[in-house]
Design an enzyme around this catalytic site. Sequence first.
Site, PDB file in Angstrom:
ATOM      1  N   TRP A 100      24.160  -0.144-113.330  1.00  0.00           N
ATOM      2  CA  TRP A 100      23.277  -1.232-113.759  1.00  0.00           C
ATOM      3  C   TRP A 100      22.063  -1.329-112.856  1.00  0.00           C
ATOM      4  CZ3 TRP A 100      24.170  -1.989-118.491  1.00  0.00           C
ATOM      5  CH2 TRP A 100      25.462  -2.014-119.007  1.00  0.00           C
ATOM      6  N   ASP A 167      21.244  -9.475-109.802  1.00  0.00           N
ATOM      7  CA  ASP A 167      22.007  -9.370-111.043  1.00  0.00           C
ATOM      8  C   ASP A 167      23.446  -9.752-110.704  1.00  0.00           C
ATOM      9  OD1 ASP A 167      23.472  -8.617-113.260  1.00  0.00           O
ATOM     10  OD2 ASP A 167      22.721  -6.558-113.337  1.00  0.00           O
ATOM     11  N   LYS A 191      30.439 -11.670-119.223  1.00  0.00           N
ATOM     12  CA  LYS A 191      31.370 -11.193-118.213  1.00  0.00           C
ATOM     13  C   LYS A 191      32.199 -12.333-117.615  1.00  0.00           C
ATOM     14  CE  LYS A 191      29.798  -6.960-118.575  1.00  0.00           C
ATOM     15  NZ  LYS A 191      28.480  -6.641-118.079  1.00  0.00           N
TER      16      LYS A 191
HETATM   17  C1  LIG Z   1      27.278  -5.691-118.260  1.00  0.00           C
HETATM   18  C2  LIG Z   1      26.267  -5.705-117.179  1.00  0.00           C
HETATM   19  C3  LIG Z   1      24.885  -5.607-117.453  1.00  0.00           C
HETATM   20  C4  LIG Z   1      24.344  -5.411-118.859  1.00  0.00           C
HETATM   21  O1  LIG Z   1      24.431  -6.570-119.562  1.00  0.00           O
HETATM   22  P1  LIG Z   1      23.884  -6.695-121.069  1.00  0.00           P
HETATM   23  O2  LIG Z   1      24.020  -8.162-121.287  1.00  0.00           O
HETATM   24  O3  LIG Z   1      24.771  -5.856-121.921  1.00  0.00           O
HETATM   25  O4  LIG Z   1      22.485  -6.240-121.099  1.00  0.00           O
HETATM   26  C5  LIG Z   1      24.010  -5.655-116.401  1.00  0.00           C
HETATM   27  N1  LIG Z   1      24.448  -5.796-115.132  1.00  0.00           N
HETATM   28  C6  LIG Z   1      25.757  -5.879-114.831  1.00  0.00           C
HETATM   29  C7  LIG Z   1      26.168  -6.023-113.401  1.00  0.00           C
HETATM   30  C8  LIG Z   1      26.700  -5.836-115.839  1.00  0.00           C
HETATM   31  O5  LIG Z   1      28.010  -5.914-115.533  1.00  0.00           O
END
Ligand SMILES: *Cc1c(COP(=O)(O)O)cnc(C)c1O
Length: 354
Positions: A100, A167, A191
């Site tokens: 990511w 993030d 998540k």
């Molecule tokens: C799943 C995830 C993403 C991507 O998320 P989307 O909502 O599918 O764009 C980005 N960063 C992390 C750490 C993730 O676990």
Amino acid sequence: MKKHNFSAGPCILPQEVFKEASEAILNYNNSGLSIIEISHRSKDFVDVMEDARSLALELLGLEGKGYKALFLQGGASTQFLMVAYNFLQSKAGYLNTGSWSDKAIKEAKLYGEVIEIASSKESNFNYIPKGYTVPKGLDYLHCTSNNTIFGTQMKEFPEVDTPLICDMSSDIFSRQLDFSKFGLIYAGAQKNMGPAGTTLVVIKEDILGKIERQIPSMLDYQVHISKASMFNTPPVFAVYTSMLTLKWLKNLGGIDVIEEKNEKKAKLIYSEIDLNPLFKGFAAKEDRSTMNATFTLVNEDLKETFETMCKEAGINGVNGHRSVGGYRASMYNAMNIDSVATLVDVMSDLERKA
Ligand SMILES: *Cc1c(COP(=O)(O)O)cnc(C)c1O
């Protein structure tokens, strides 16, 4: 029978939330209307949005500290480019700790110079780099608190004199941090917070407005702030269900309480991984994630037996991501320790049988 759901995302949410959300689909607050058929400008929905925004700030301890919370669309992946679009004037620093982060770097490179401060790519991201120095004069530093695919988690964050952008998609609201160290935090809801379809963005307002480029409205944080996260039609169901999950967490006692539970779950699975000779952990021990435990079978011949045993025990979603292989047990906030204990029992049964 309800399964033990270890899916990495979309993922488990509290049963109470599923129940309340399903009732609201049919009849929201006895209004005779569904939550997904009312106007997003109605008082009923505006209240939902405001509750969601204020609960997010309250749980993070950021109320009255100059932060705004937004519920946007486009996933965390859209934040990869929105961050760069809104803050990358000349150069930004990125810690590359997983797929990511790597994707965030790729997007940012479209808008300016990206300095990769440190990376663990050479060892398939099985650890968090340490001991790096952050150069001066960056527009911001970007990091990923929890690497969902690899099962590593940052335990410490660099001290910087520039906005720290993170993030936190897969560990937001799972552990206590000094969130006021961050200029911007973003997290895809699916998540640890809600269904797919919305992304929480928490921004310190005073870091905005410093960029020279023109920003299209939908990509402009200031536009979304000025419209109270309602510049266009928000994803009403995802915001509503996220709000219910945040309320659930608050009633439970907040992040301190859930952190303790999460640590117990993590301890349980990692001690099995370490004691059971049939399994091997993927991530460096000191960097292990409390949310996603990654591990492999030492002897691949046991794969079918293990997977059948998991299935029979009602375990769902433990297959690892294709870039790591093996298994990944995602143990987000809503997971009870009983589910982790069930998986651990299967692992030790396998040892007895093998
Ligand atoms: C799943 C995830 C993403 C991507 O998320 P989307 O909502 O599918 O764009 C980005 N960063 C992390 C750490 C993730 O676990």
